[in-house]
Design an enzyme around this catalytic site. Structure first.
Site, PDB file in Angstrom:
ATOM      1  N   ASP A   1       0.855  -1.176   0.000  1.00  0.00           N
ATOM      2  CA  ASP A   1       0.000   0.000   0.000  1.00  0.00           C
ATOM      3  C   ASP A   1       0.899   1.237   0.000  1.00  0.00           C
ATOM      4  O   ASP A   1       2.054   1.177   0.433  1.00  0.00           O
ATOM      5  CB  ASP A   1      -0.894  -0.028   1.246  1.00  0.00           C
ATOM      6  CG  ASP A   1      -1.738   1.221   1.378  1.00  0.00           C
ATOM      7  OD1 ASP A   1      -2.386   1.588   0.386  1.00  0.00           O
ATOM      8  OD2 ASP A   1      -1.737   1.829   2.454  1.00  0.00           O
TER       9      ASP A   1
ATOM     10  N   ASP B   1      -6.869  -2.378   3.577  1.00  0.00           N
ATOM     11  CA  ASP B   1      -5.830  -3.351   3.246  1.00  0.00           C
ATOM     12  C   ASP B   1      -6.101  -4.723   3.855  1.00  0.00           C
ATOM     13  O   ASP B   1      -5.447  -5.697   3.487  1.00  0.00           O
ATOM     14  CB  ASP B   1      -4.466  -2.853   3.749  1.00  0.00           C
ATOM     15  CG  ASP B   1      -4.077  -1.524   3.137  1.00  0.00           C
ATOM     16  OD1 ASP B   1      -4.217  -1.385   1.916  1.00  0.00           O
ATOM     17  OD2 ASP B   1      -3.659  -0.617   3.885  1.00  0.00           O
TER      18      ASP B   1
ATOM     19  N   ASP C   1      -1.748  -0.551   6.116  1.00  0.00           N
ATOM     20  CA  ASP C   1      -1.991   0.009   7.442  1.00  0.00           C
ATOM     21  C   ASP C   1      -3.461   0.279   7.723  1.00  0.00           C
ATOM     22  O   ASP C   1      -3.816   0.620   8.847  1.00  0.00           O
ATOM     23  CB  ASP C   1      -1.217   1.325   7.610  1.00  0.00           C
ATOM     24  CG  ASP C   1      -1.718   2.419   6.671  1.00  0.00           C
ATOM     25  OD1 ASP C   1      -2.359   2.077   5.654  1.00  0.00           O
ATOM     26  OD2 ASP C   1      -1.478   3.604   6.961  1.00  0.00           O
TER      27      ASP C   1
END
Length: 996
Positions: free
Chosen positions: A385, A649, A645
């Site tokens: 990410d 995700d 985070d």
């Protein structure tokens, strides 16, 4: 500020250019449209159906040609959901609560007892349990008691192994629970025209809710009223900037209101929300078999087949051929079952992984699923990410790219922009600009604030009027959207300036930088509300989310270790490309829509899988897109790690072979991840990869050893039984297994070197080594027994005797011969680990002190048992010091050639196997390039390891011990559509009494 102020101090009248619009002779100019970076506003659409007929069919609701609930007017939403802005009646709310269920996420509760039993539900455990059954039940005959000693030893090993696995799994994070706990516990709702506060779990589609700054949005809703609203949804969508919301926009459950206050109508709740959909994807997996479980299954199959072949051979040979009595034949079979199964393999590997997890904790990496360590060693692709992971998730001004247009320097522009920013209760932009000063007190130093206009969605700018204390002059600064600011400017605005500005804004947009324009004017007199001398454009600030300081080095290190890094972000494509360029990832990135549309016809990519494999990253993705990317890469044969985070995700973190939650991650991400980092940045990942490869080498060394010992025990004692009717006592095999595994557990801290490339389990190579070592060690024992039985060589040379002073073991089951065989097998079997752990000669790679000391202690114990073990139930007799010396010298002589066997295998069999493996990899790559995914089918045996509790769970549900609550996956598409459609569909099928 004194110098730039003096440059315009004498200019009190507006300077109007002759070609400027507004002068009588100026020609009409087309209004410029500045391509400010941001989200494009979608026009409101209307349903292409008769909205007076609310009884829509399911096919109408899912047909976006007729109704697109993302963009239809709020009035149509009210009609579809059969509600109004006064809210639902209490009775209708109760009815809908029964229809839709509570606004919370449900999770399956596992029965702890069944979970514990599940660790005894796999083929290796079945053989161990079968051996225990043979020892306690089937061995009870011929006036002899059950074999309690073997039974207790086997059961203890089973319980220890199950207890370790149970403890590990119960301590793993529960992602769905973390997602559920992060929902807002309370909600302000209007029902029957009256506002009240209720549990957020009681919300239903059609409810009217309100929230303000600091509140968590309690459910997915469409806004009916919005006053200067800004919503932080980074943890859900990955967007780095808080998003301004206006009437008609959608807000997601779990996002946070950063500014303003709003009212909205709930369109979806619980598992049907954006947030709930992410939770339903967590743990959703077509192939729930872990990588290490697959390896264990194949190693277990190898051992089971080896044992099965010789057990069947013994049954035919001993009973049909030799006419053995019932109990004598069972004892021989028990030797193969106990000695052949790597009885403590799961325990040894668990200890190795657990010690590895403790070592990784030194690098601030918490491992929540220890088998992930083994998988991390084999990871070939790292999907990361962007927001908060590769970047800081903190907006920053890119000083090197600041553009100036007036007499001010870039530092002056930043300072003036800071003047026009709030210094408290800041939004993200103001905090960014003020933070760029370094010393935030400078934002109000040397000036006296007279008037301040904060940002609002209409004006889209901020403005400050202040008194400069050093000169006593009134001045005014404004900052905001480029198009708004340039329209305000009347001084020194020329075509050249506008052309430059337009080009700069377009460049910023292409690079994913958000443009913030700054203008300045002076005010005559002392009236701070008076008109100024005209705004002049003085600068353009580029704002972006900067990469973490160590991210580029981390990516370089990962690539040097053979791990390819791909960015997968919910942010805009331009931002993703700019970040990729800054980090050296590359800018070969695609928007999420290609995951649905596939590669363009005639392009260089023949299939979507090929495009995903080739891309440097993807932008604008939602949780289901990240999940799909990871799944497809796994289908191509890659082991994938995913970092993140946020809650957005969590599905991909769960699906990946190794999910890594970075420092500051949400509880949802931590719960779904296998490894949780507790320090900022990704540098820990490189340490974790190196550490995992060290651990992998230790496990590989043990696997070769365990398989070799299986071959060695099974083949050796079967041949001894066939050739000499030799009956080795089963308990002594158990003692050998316990001492061997006790020693081998020290491999968890052995000294090994990590590989420079991703590791992989080449089981054909492992089995080849095992067969070669096992047969060689078998020969060492058979040769010793043959000499003892057939000749008096040892009596003639060394004066040693057997029971009763016999010079030859004419009794093939002489108890001293049993002790000799026990000691010989115990010594050389443990010494084998020094060969399997080294790539060169065993003495060239020093073992750890723990391993060497454990080996010495185990050999001391083995020797003491051989000398003093006159235990009746073991059927052995103590041997003399002469026999001890003979056995030790014998084993040393046979141990030396083991390294040459290893080298010979490398030069012949292993070389050929690796060549075949490389050809298979090349063919798989070719198949992938032609659009044929290299998918792998889970074998029946692997599924027995992966779904070890499925049979027990089904049985439990039948007797009412637990109910599984799950959310079925649907076609992957944008969440906001499917949620409102589900709500409308359910209401259409269950119309309210009022409507009826």
């Amino acid at each position: 500020m004194s110098e730039p102020t003096e440059k315009i101090a004498g200019s009190t009248e507006p300077v109007v250019d002759s070609k400027q619009p507004g002068t009588p002779d100026a020609p009409e100019k087309k209004k410029r449209e500045y391509k400010d970076f941001g989200h494009e506003e979608e026009e409101v659409t209307h349903a292409k159906v008769d909205m007076s007929q609310i009884q829509l069919r399911a096919e109408d609701l899912y047909d976006k040609e007729k109704v697109d609930l993302e963009t239809i007017g709020v009035d149509d939403v009210f009609k579809l959901l059969q509600c109004d802005d006064q809210g639902l009646t209490p009775e209708e709310a109760i009815r809908r609560l029964e229809l839709f269920g509570p606004n919370r996420l449900e999770a399956e509760e596992q029965n702890p007892f069944l979970q514990f039993l599940g660790f005894m539900w796999n083929p290796l455990s079945w053989v161990m349990e079968g051996a225990a059954l043979v020892a306690i039940a089937l061995s009870n005959g011929e006036h002899m008691p059950p074999d309690w000693e073997d039974f207790v030893g086997i059961i203890l090993l089973l319980l220890i192994n199950s207890a370790i696995g149970f403890y590990e799994e119960r301590n793993a994070g529960n992602a769905v629970k973390a997602l559920m706990d992060s929902l807002a516990p309370k909600a302000k709702v209007r029902r029957g025209g009256t506002w009240s506060e209720i549990e957020s779990s009681d919300l239903v589609p059609g409810d009217m809710v309100s929230f303000k700054i600091g509140d968590v949005v309690p459910a997915d809703c469409r806004l009916t009223e919005a006053i200067n609203v800004s919503i932080d949804q980074a943890a859900l969508t990955g967007e780095s900037l808080p998003q301004s919301k206006k009437t008609g926009d959608q807000c997601f459950s779990g996002s946070t209101c950063k500014q303003g206050e709003a009212e909205g109508v709930v369109i979806s709740t619980g598992p049907n929300t954006f947030f709930g959909r992410a939770a339903s994807l967590v743990g959703q997996d077509d192939d729930s078999t872990g990588h290490l479980q697959k390896v264990l299954a194949q190693i277990g199959t190898f051992c089971l087949v080896s044992i099965g072949i010789f057990v069947i051979a013994e049954i035919f040979c001993l009973y049909a051929g030799f006419r053995y009595q019932y109990r004598r034949g069972l004892n021989n079979i028990l030797v193969l079952l106990i000695g052949g199964i790597p009885i403590a393999m799961p325990t040894v590997l668990s200890v190795t992984l657990a010690v590895g997890a403790q070592q990784l904790a030194k690098y601030k990496a918490i491992v929540t699923r220890i088998t992930a360590i083994e998988e991390l060693a084999a990871v070939t692709i790292l999907c990361s990410d962007k927001t908060g992971t590769l970047t800081t998730n903190k907006l920053t001004i890119d000083r090197e790219t600041v553009r100036t247009y007036g007499p001010f320097t870039s530092e002056d522009v930043i300072l003036l922009a800071a003047y026009s920013s709030r210094t408290e209760n800041q939004d993200a932009i103001d905090a960014c600009v003020v933070g760029a000063l370094g010393d935030t007190s400078r934002a109000r130093a040397g000036i006296k604030l007279l008037d301040f206009k904060p940002f609002n969605p209409v004006d889209k700018r901020t403005e400050i009027t202040y008194l400069e204390e050093s000169s006593g002059k009134l001045k005014r600064v404004t900052k905001g959207m480029t198009g708004i600011i340039i329209e305000l400017c009347t001084r020194n605005k020329t075509d050249e300036i506008e052309n430059r500005l337009e080009a700069d804004v377009e460049e910023f947009a292409m690079r994913g930088l958000r443009a913030l324009a700054v203008a300045f004017e002076e005010v005559d007199g002392t009236d701070y509300e008076a008109e100024g001398n005209g705004f002049e454009l003085i600068g353009l600030l580029p704002i972006f989310d900067p990469p973490r300081e160590d991210t580029k080095q981390t990516i370089d290190d990962a690539q040097a270790l053979g791990v390819r890094v791909k960015m997968v972000t919910g942010d805009q494509l331009a931002i993703a490309k700019e970040t990729g360029r800054r980090l050296g990832l590359g800018d070969h990135m695609y928007p999420a829509k290609v995951l649905k549309d596939g590669p363009a016809p005639g392009g260089k990519h023949g299939s979507l899988d090929e495009m995903i494999l080739d891309a440097d990253g993807f932008a604008g993705v939602f949780p289901e897109h990240k999940y799909e990317i990871v799944k497809r890469l796994q289908g191509l044969g890659h082991l994938v790690a995913m970092t993140g985070d946020g809650a957005n995700d969590a599905p991909a973190l769960s699906r990946a072979n190794v999910g890594i939650a970075v420092e500051g991650a949400t509880d949802a991400a931590r719960g779904a991840a296998d490894i949780v980092l507790t320090e900022p940045g990704l540098s820990t990942i490189v340490h974790a990869i190196r550490g995992s490869r060290i651990i992998f080498q230790r496990m590989r060394n043990y696997s070769i050893y365990a398989c070799a010992v299986t071959i060695r025990i099974v083949v050796c004692f079967a041949i001894l039984a066939f050739a000499f009717k030799f009956d080795f006592p089963p308990f002594m095999v158990l003692v050998i297994a316990l001492l061997n595994d006790g020693t081998i557990m020290t491999l968890s801290v052995d000294r090994v070197l990590p590989s420079d490339t991703p590791d992989s389990w080449d089981l054909a190579e492992i089995f080849s080594y095992a067969v070669a070592y096992g047969l060689y060690l078998t020969a060492s024992t058979i040769a010793l027994v043959a000499i003892c039985i057939k000749t008096d060589f040892f009596w003639r040379k060394f004066g040693v005797v057997f029971e009763g002073g016999a010079t030859m073991a004419t009794n093939h089951n002489d108890r001293i011969l049993h002790s000799i065989v026990y000691l010989q097998v115990a010594i050389i079997s443990q010494a084998l680990i020094f060969t399997t752990r080294s790539h060169s000669f065993f003495f060239m790679e020093r073992p750890s002190v723990a391993l060497f000391c454990a080996f010495c202690i185990a050999q001391l114990i083995s020797t003491i048992i051989a000398v003093y073990g006159n235990w009746g139930f073991t059927d052995i007799h103590g041997i003399s010091g002469g026999w001890v010396g003979i056995v030790w010298v014998w084993d040393i002589v046979w141990f030396v050639p083991l390294d040459w066997i290893k080298f010979a295998m490398k030069a012949t069999v292993i070389k050929k196997l690796r060549s075949r493996h490389n050809e298979a990899v090349a063919q798989a790559a070719k198949a992938s390039a032609s659009g044929v995914p290299a998918t792998r089918t889970t074998s029946r045996v692997e599924s027995l390891y992966a779904n070890r509790t499925s049979f027990l769970s089904r049985a439990a549900r039948k007797v009412g011990l637990g109910q599984k609550i799950s959310v079925n996956p649907e076609e992957l598409q944008r969440f906001s559509s499917i949620q409102a459609q589900r709500a409308g569909q359910t209401l259409a099928r269950n119309p309210s009494r009022a409507a009826a």
